[in-house]
Design an enzyme around this catalytic site. Structure first.
Site, PDB file in Angstrom:
ATOM      1  N   GLY A  62      -7.274  -0.977  11.626  1.00 42.27           N
ATOM      2  CA  GLY A  62      -6.619  -0.096  10.657  1.00 42.27           C
ATOM      3  C   GLY A  62      -7.604   0.878  10.040  1.00 42.27           C
ATOM      4  O   GLY A  62      -8.710   0.497   9.629  1.00 42.27           O
TER       5      GLY A  62
ATOM      6  N   GLY B  51      -6.375   3.370   7.707  1.00 43.40           N
ATOM      7  CA  GLY B  51      -5.767   4.008   6.545  1.00 43.40           C
ATOM      8  C   GLY B  51      -6.807   4.024   5.436  1.00 43.40           C
ATOM      9  O   GLY B  51      -8.014   3.871   5.695  1.00 43.40           O
ATOM     10  N   LEU B  52      -6.357   4.177   4.215  1.00 41.90           N
ATOM     11  CA  LEU B  52      -7.346   4.266   3.137  1.00 41.90           C
ATOM     12  C   LEU B  52      -8.235   3.036   3.067  1.00 41.90           C
ATOM     13  O   LEU B  52      -9.447   3.138   2.892  1.00 41.90           O
ATOM     14  CB  LEU B  52      -6.633   4.489   1.806  1.00 41.90           C
ATOM     15  CG  LEU B  52      -6.263   5.950   1.562  1.00 41.90           C
ATOM     16  CD1 LEU B  52      -5.441   6.088   0.300  1.00 41.90           C
ATOM     17  CD2 LEU B  52      -7.512   6.822   1.476  1.00 41.90           C
ATOM     18  N   ALA B  53      -7.630   1.847   3.205  1.00 38.04           N
ATOM     19  CA  ALA B  53      -8.429   0.625   3.103  1.00 38.04           C
ATOM     20  C   ALA B  53      -9.420   0.531   4.269  1.00 38.04           C
ATOM     21  O   ALA B  53     -10.629   0.350   4.069  1.00 38.04           O
ATOM     22  CB  ALA B  53      -7.518  -0.592   3.052  1.00 38.04           C
TER      23      ALA B  53
ATOM     24  N   SER C 296       8.486  10.949  -5.378  1.00 41.37           N
ATOM     25  CA  SER C 296       7.419  10.259  -6.105  1.00 41.37           C
ATOM     26  C   SER C 296       7.804   9.848  -7.528  1.00 41.37           C
ATOM     27  O   SER C 296       8.523  10.560  -8.227  1.00 41.37           O
ATOM     28  CB  SER C 296       6.210  11.188  -6.188  1.00 41.37           C
ATOM     29  OG  SER C 296       5.289  10.688  -7.124  1.00 41.37           O
TER      30      SER C 296
ATOM     31  N   ARG D   4       9.003  -0.206 -11.663  1.00 41.22           N
ATOM     32  CA  ARG D   4       9.900   0.024 -10.524  1.00 41.22           C
ATOM     33  C   ARG D   4      10.968  -1.046 -10.346  1.00 41.22           C
ATOM     34  O   ARG D   4      12.112  -0.731 -10.059  1.00 41.22           O
ATOM     35  CB  ARG D   4       9.062   0.108  -9.243  1.00 41.22           C
ATOM     36  CG  ARG D   4       8.216   1.319  -9.252  1.00 41.22           C
ATOM     37  CD  ARG D   4       7.326   1.412  -8.042  1.00 41.22           C
ATOM     38  NE  ARG D   4       6.557   2.635  -8.153  1.00 41.22           N
ATOM     39  CZ  ARG D   4       5.623   2.994  -7.296  1.00 41.22           C
ATOM     40  NH1 ARG D   4       5.330   2.229  -6.263  1.00 41.22           N
ATOM     41  NH2 ARG D   4       4.967   4.127  -7.468  1.00 41.22           N
TER      42      ARG D   4
ATOM     43  N   HIS E 299       9.808  -0.049  -0.236  1.00 39.36           N
ATOM     44  CA  HIS E 299       8.685   0.882  -0.354  1.00 39.36           C
ATOM     45  C   HIS E 299       7.311   0.240  -0.173  1.00 39.36           C
ATOM     46  O   HIS E 299       6.361   0.891   0.254  1.00 39.36           O
ATOM     47  CB  HIS E 299       8.756   1.516  -1.742  1.00 39.36           C
ATOM     48  CG  HIS E 299       7.647   2.465  -2.044  1.00 39.36           C
ATOM     49  ND1 HIS E 299       7.513   3.668  -1.399  1.00 39.36           N
ATOM     50  CD2 HIS E 299       6.610   2.386  -2.911  1.00 39.36           C
ATOM     51  CE1 HIS E 299       6.447   4.300  -1.868  1.00 39.36           C
ATOM     52  NE2 HIS E 299       5.875   3.541  -2.765  1.00 39.36           N
TER      53      HIS E 299
ATOM     54  N   ARG F 145       4.333  -4.278  -7.971  1.00 43.90           N
ATOM     55  CA  ARG F 145       3.174  -3.378  -8.085  1.00 43.90           C
ATOM     56  C   ARG F 145       3.516  -2.194  -8.972  1.00 43.90           C
ATOM     57  O   ARG F 145       4.580  -1.604  -8.837  1.00 43.90           O
ATOM     58  CB  ARG F 145       2.766  -2.869  -6.699  1.00 43.90           C
ATOM     59  CG  ARG F 145       1.695  -1.814  -6.762  1.00 43.90           C
ATOM     60  CD  ARG F 145       1.231  -1.398  -5.402  1.00 43.90           C
ATOM     61  NE  ARG F 145       2.168  -0.602  -4.667  1.00 43.90           N
ATOM     62  CZ  ARG F 145       2.381   0.707  -4.838  1.00 43.90           C
ATOM     63  NH1 ARG F 145       1.719   1.372  -5.784  1.00 43.90           N
ATOM     64  NH2 ARG F 145       3.243   1.357  -4.085  1.00 43.90           N
TER      65      ARG F 145
HETATM   66  C1  LIG Z   1       6.052   7.603   0.696  1.00 45.18           C
HETATM   67  C2  LIG Z   1       5.014   6.763   0.026  1.00 45.18           C
HETATM   68  C3  LIG Z   1       4.338   7.240  -1.076  1.00 45.18           C
HETATM   69  C4  LIG Z   1       3.371   6.458  -1.697  1.00 45.18           C
HETATM   70  N1  LIG Z   1       2.726   6.954  -2.787  1.00 45.18           N
HETATM   71  C5  LIG Z   1       1.777   6.210  -3.396  1.00 45.18           C
HETATM   72  C6  LIG Z   1       1.072   6.718  -4.517  1.00 45.18           C
HETATM   73  O1  LIG Z   1       1.295   7.830  -4.962  1.00 45.18           O
HETATM   74  N2  LIG Z   1       0.131   5.940  -5.082  1.00 45.18           N
HETATM   75  C7  LIG Z   1      -0.157   4.685  -4.621  1.00 45.18           C
HETATM   76  O2  LIG Z   1      -1.030   4.034  -5.171  1.00 45.18           O
HETATM   77  N3  LIG Z   1       0.479   4.199  -3.544  1.00 45.18           N
HETATM   78  C8  LIG Z   1       1.435   4.923  -2.920  1.00 45.18           C
HETATM   79  N4  LIG Z   1       2.084   4.412  -1.829  1.00 45.18           N
HETATM   80  C9  LIG Z   1       1.622   3.152  -1.233  1.00 45.18           C
HETATM   81  C10 LIG Z   1       0.344   3.395  -0.431  1.00 45.18           C
HETATM   82  O3  LIG Z   1       0.444   4.629   0.245  1.00 45.18           O
HETATM   83  C11 LIG Z   1       0.068   2.320   0.604  1.00 45.18           C
HETATM   84  O4  LIG Z   1       0.215   1.066   0.036  1.00 45.18           O
HETATM   85  C12 LIG Z   1      -1.351   2.443   1.138  1.00 45.18           C
HETATM   86  O5  LIG Z   1      -1.612   3.747   1.569  1.00 45.18           O
HETATM   87  C13 LIG Z   1      -1.621   1.456   2.257  1.00 45.18           C
HETATM   88  O6  LIG Z   1      -2.907   1.720   2.772  1.00 45.18           O
HETATM   89  P1  LIG Z   1      -3.551   0.765   3.853  1.00 45.18           P
HETATM   90  O7  LIG Z   1      -4.868   1.360   4.200  1.00 45.18           O
HETATM   91  O8  LIG Z   1      -3.525  -0.641   3.376  1.00 45.18           O
HETATM   92  O9  LIG Z   1      -2.556   0.829   5.104  1.00 45.18           O
HETATM   93  P2  LIG Z   1      -2.011   2.068   5.993  1.00 45.18           P
HETATM   94  O10 LIG Z   1      -2.305   3.384   5.421  1.00 45.18           O
HETATM   95  O11 LIG Z   1      -0.597   1.728   6.306  1.00 45.18           O
HETATM   96  O12 LIG Z   1      -2.864   1.975   7.301  1.00 45.18           O
HETATM   97  C14 LIG Z   1      -2.648   0.958   8.256  1.00 45.18           C
HETATM   98  C15 LIG Z   1      -3.594   1.177   9.404  1.00 45.18           C
HETATM   99  O13 LIG Z   1      -3.528   0.042  10.250  1.00 45.18           O
HETATM  100  C16 LIG Z   1      -3.363   0.455  11.600  1.00 45.18           C
HETATM  101  N5  LIG Z   1      -2.662  -0.628  12.280  1.00 45.18           N
HETATM  102  C17 LIG Z   1      -1.605  -1.369  11.835  1.00 45.18           C
HETATM  103  N6  LIG Z   1      -1.298  -2.320  12.730  1.00 45.18           N
HETATM  104  C18 LIG Z   1      -2.168  -2.195  13.741  1.00 45.18           C
HETATM  105  C19 LIG Z   1      -2.358  -2.893  14.954  1.00 45.18           C
HETATM  106  N7  LIG Z   1      -1.600  -3.939  15.292  1.00 45.18           N
HETATM  107  N8  LIG Z   1      -3.333  -2.481  15.768  1.00 45.18           N
HETATM  108  C20 LIG Z   1      -4.143  -1.415  15.455  1.00 45.18           C
HETATM  109  N9  LIG Z   1      -4.021  -0.732  14.298  1.00 45.18           N
HETATM  110  C21 LIG Z   1      -3.037  -1.124  13.468  1.00 45.18           C
HETATM  111  C22 LIG Z   1      -2.628   1.770  11.517  1.00 45.18           C
HETATM  112  O14 LIG Z   1      -2.853   2.500  12.687  1.00 45.18           O
HETATM  113  C23 LIG Z   1      -3.288   2.376  10.279  1.00 45.18           C
HETATM  114  O15 LIG Z   1      -4.502   2.983  10.650  1.00 45.18           O
HETATM  115  C24 LIG Z   1       3.071   5.181  -1.200  1.00 45.18           C
HETATM  116  C25 LIG Z   1       3.756   4.686  -0.100  1.00 45.18           C
HETATM  117  C26 LIG Z   1       4.746   5.467   0.497  1.00 45.18           C
HETATM  118  C27 LIG Z   1       5.519   4.889   1.617  1.00 45.18           C
END
Ligand SMILES: Cc1cc2nc3c(=O)[nH]c(=O)nc-3n(C[C@H](O)[C@H](O)[C@H](O)COP(=O)(O)OP(=O)(O)OC[C@H]3O[C@@H](n4cnc5c(N)ncnc54)[C@H](O)[C@@H]3O)c2cc1C
Length: 637
Positions: free
Chosen positions: A40, A42-44, A284, A330, A401, A435
């Site tokens: 993954g 994403g941000l994390a 939002s 929420r 969400h 949350r």
């Molecule tokens: C529309 C929307 C608006 C939001 N707005 C806000 C906000 O304003 N403020 C806030 O704090 N939060 C907000 N959130 C929540 C927040 O965006 C998410 O909780 C957060 O971005 C999750 O980040 P993450 O890095 O954990 O996962 P993600 O960003 O979901 O990244 C997951 C990663 O894992 C990878 N992955 C997953 N499964 C596999 C696999 N089996 N094999 C290989 N790669 C895989 C994907 O490719 C991706 O790179 C929002 C959510 C949504 C839906």
């Protein structure tokens, strides 16, 4: 299975500092000897990969998109919390900690939440240094707005595209390390199995989504940063690709799954319009700073909003929760919308909607100010609904969400499988049963930039392990399992599409394990889901082959996992005989519809242990202690 939280001793505000000192360090010259696998970006995952590579570890990072830039994090709109107190309005680390524990309805671990509040301030500095264009005041200082469940303004934002801007920052840091050769990036690779050797996480099996090649990747530790599983509901605000596969494979490999039933239903989404829809769009929460939520007072009032006089409108959040008003959290706002619609006061063609009205704010500040703050959100709304929200109120309704549940982790963010760390939305996180807005980005970046890079070093420095190679029997067995499962999905050649199974599962989940749950409904779901799963494995159709780009095959694997996870969610919801946060059991509520917790029996994390095919998983508990924010009935009145 033992759930050892490993919370450091001492006063809460000293725990993290003390722990950082006490943890073992890896000699800088030795870091290059360790390989860490991160699933993954994403941000994390991007922040963790970049930071660990910067420290000197060799990182192999995986995502299923064609670029880390497309992770679901990019969708985050409203903002990110931090206890900077730039507004001088009474914020502090302790207040953010307090709000988060209370917002989560006293179902989170105090020590983790306090650490989150502490490092929140570092995140903003880090991101500003990277060039993230946070909104600024006229004088140049960073601007803030308010989010639900807080009486201070602590949310930093970049218009309605905060996630995108934060991800660009993390992505740049990641790209730098890719360029330096410290991160090997594997886009379009999906993790389909975890490799556990001698009880420790040592690697993953992936499928190259373009060529179909199945291969294993080995290392000294594995980090899952694979996001949330809310797409189990089919209709949700998540990106369509979000799924549970990575954490579900880990669960089946021995990692405990905590609080699977805690799902967040967000109150401000564009309502469902019909059967054709495959996803929902979030408006939002930041809009609730200036938008006022209302429904007609009289059930069945179908007049257009402009014809309903002020005296005949019910601003129900302002009426029920005068202190927090439209910024009630929420879970509470979603339930209030559902109640208004259940009373026949919903708006729009389906009656499943409430108004989010900006006319007051536009009168007070002028359209230009509102456009400046929320322009892209208004535009998005208009494109989807063909209605101009500057002229008529938006219509909104709650939708799935976010998932507060996820793999159980200790204070070091390590799961019950040694070496397997879980960060971001994929872990059961710091948010308890609900949350607060703008806290997911904070948690994902706290984990990735500031917590995991320390704790993983402690794990590596205190663990002696042999190198594992691809011929190891566990590696071979994991690869074989992936190959067989893929072949099985392709061999069924039944009559129903993957999407039709997913849609039906989503309906069951929404009806019985959605905004409100009860014993009868959950028991019904526990009958329906296994029956649907049985039909899936008999009657699904997956066209094409394995050795090619095959989106049906990808979808089938993910839906197969959702069909198992959905059952666990219902089981968890059934056994938690109380209401807390997003988990609202209809049997446990006050006469005016507020959640009633049972702290005597349920002040704990429920973590589920896989017990094998067809066997009921084990329910383990981690008791929760509230020393600094005493247990109390949550009130926003
Ligand atoms: C529309 C929307 C608006 C939001 N707005 C806000 C906000 O304003 N403020 C806030 O704090 N939060 C907000 N959130 C929540 C927040 O965006 C998410 O909780 C957060 O971005 C999750 O980040 P993450 O890095 O954990 O996962 P993600 O960003 O979901 O990244 C997951 C990663 O894992 C990878 N992955 C997953 N499964 C596999 C696999 N089996 N094999 C290989 N790669 C895989 C994907 O490719 C991706 O790179 C929002 C959510 C949504 C839906």
């Amino acid at each position: 299975m033992e759930l050892k939280a490993n919370i450091p001793s001492g006063p809460i505000e000293r725990k993290w500092e003390k722990h950082r000192f006490e943890m073992k360090l890896v000699n800088p010259a030795n870091k290059r000897k360790y390989d860490v696998i991160v699933v993954g970006t994403g941000l994390a995952g991007a922040s963790a990969s970049a930071t660990m590579a910067e420290l000197g570890y060799n990182v192999k990072a995986f995502c299923y998109q064609d670029s880390p830039r497309r992770a679901h994090s990019i969708a985050a709109q409203g903002g990110i919390n931090a206890a900077k107190n730039y507004q001088n309005d009474g914020d502090s680390v302790f207040r953010l900690f307090y709000d988060t524990v209370k917002g989560g309805d006293f179902r989170a671990r105090e020590a983790n939440v306090h650490r989150l509040a502490e490092v929140s301030v570092n995140i903003i500095d880090q991101c500003v240094a990277q060039g993230v264009p946070f909104a600024r005041e006229y004088g140049g200082t960073l601007a803030n707005r308010s989010f639900g469940g807080a009486l201070v303004s602590r949310t930093f934002y970049a218009r309605g595209q905060t996630g995108q801007q934060l991800l660009l920052g993390a992505y740049q840091a990641l790209e730098r390390q890719i360029g330096l050769g410290k991160v090997a990036m594997f886009p379009r690779h999906e993790m389909l199995e975890l490799i556990v050797v001698d009880g420790r996480a040592r690697g993953i099996v992936t499928r190259d989504m373009v060529s179909g090649r199945i291969e294993s990747h080995l290392g000294d530790a594995v980090v899952l940063a694979s996001g949330g599983y809310g797409n189990v509901f089919f209709l949700a605000t998540y990106a369509k690709g979000c799924n549970t596969t990575a954490i579900w494979r880990a669960y089946k490999g021995g990692a405990a799954f905590a609080n699977p039933c805690y799902t967040q239903i967000h109150p401000t989404c564009i309502p469902v319009t019909g059967e054709h829809q495959s996803k929902l769009t979030l408006m939002s929460e930041s809009l609730r700073n200036d938008g006022r939520i209302w429904v007609p007072k009289r059930p069945g009032d179908r007049r257009p909003p402009g014809e309903i006089p002020e005296a005949e409108r019910d601003y129900y959040l302002e009426r029920k929760y005068p202190t927090y008003g439209n910024l009630a959290p929420r879970d509470i706002s979603s339930r209030a919308a559902m109640q208004a619609c259940d009373e026949g006061r919903g708006v729009g063609a389906t009656g499943l909607g409430v108004y989010l009205d900006f006319s007051d704010a536009i009168r007070r500040f002028g359209e230009a100010v509102i456009r400046e703050k929320y322009g892209n959100l208004f535009e998005m709304y208009e494109r989807i609904t063909d209605e101009n929200p500057y002229k008529v109120p938006m219509r909104i309704y709650p939708a799935t969400h976010y998932t507060m549940g996820g793999l159980w982790v200790d204070y070091n963010l390590m799961s019950t499988i040694p070496g397997l760390h879980v960060i971001g939305e994929a872990n059961f996180s710091d948010h308890g049963a609900n949350r607060l807005g703008a806290s997911a980005l904070m948690q994902g970046l706290a984990d990735g930039y500031f917590v995991l890079p320390y704790t993983i070093g402690n794990y590596l420095a205190s663990t002696k392990q042999e190198k594992v190679d691809a011929r190891h029997p566990e590696v071979q067995a994991a690869e074989k399992a992936v190959g067989e499962r893929t072949a099985r999905l392709l061999s069924i050649r039944g009559k129903r599409t993957v999407t039709s199974f997913h849609r039906e599962l989503g309906r069951i989940m929404w009806e019985h394990c959605g905004m409100a749950r009860n014993k009868k409904g959950l028991e019904a779901a526990l009958q329906k889901i296994p029956a649907l799963r049985e039909e899936f494995w008999r009657n699904v159709t997956v066209p094409g082959e394995g050795q090619e780009l095959n989106q049906s095959l990808e979808g089938a694997g993910r839906v197969a996992d959702f069909l198992e996870l959905g059952e666990l969610m219902c089981l968890d919801a059934l056994e938690r005989e109380e209401s807390c946060g997003g988990h609202f059991r209809e049997e446990y509520q006050t006469p005016d519809g507020e959640a009633v917790r049972d702290d005597e029996r349920f002040c704990h994390v429920a973590a589920w242990e896989y017990a094998g095919e067809g066997r009921k998983p084990g329910r383990r508990v981690e008791p929760l202690m509230f020393e600094y924010v005493p247990l109390q009935q949550r009130s926003y009145k």
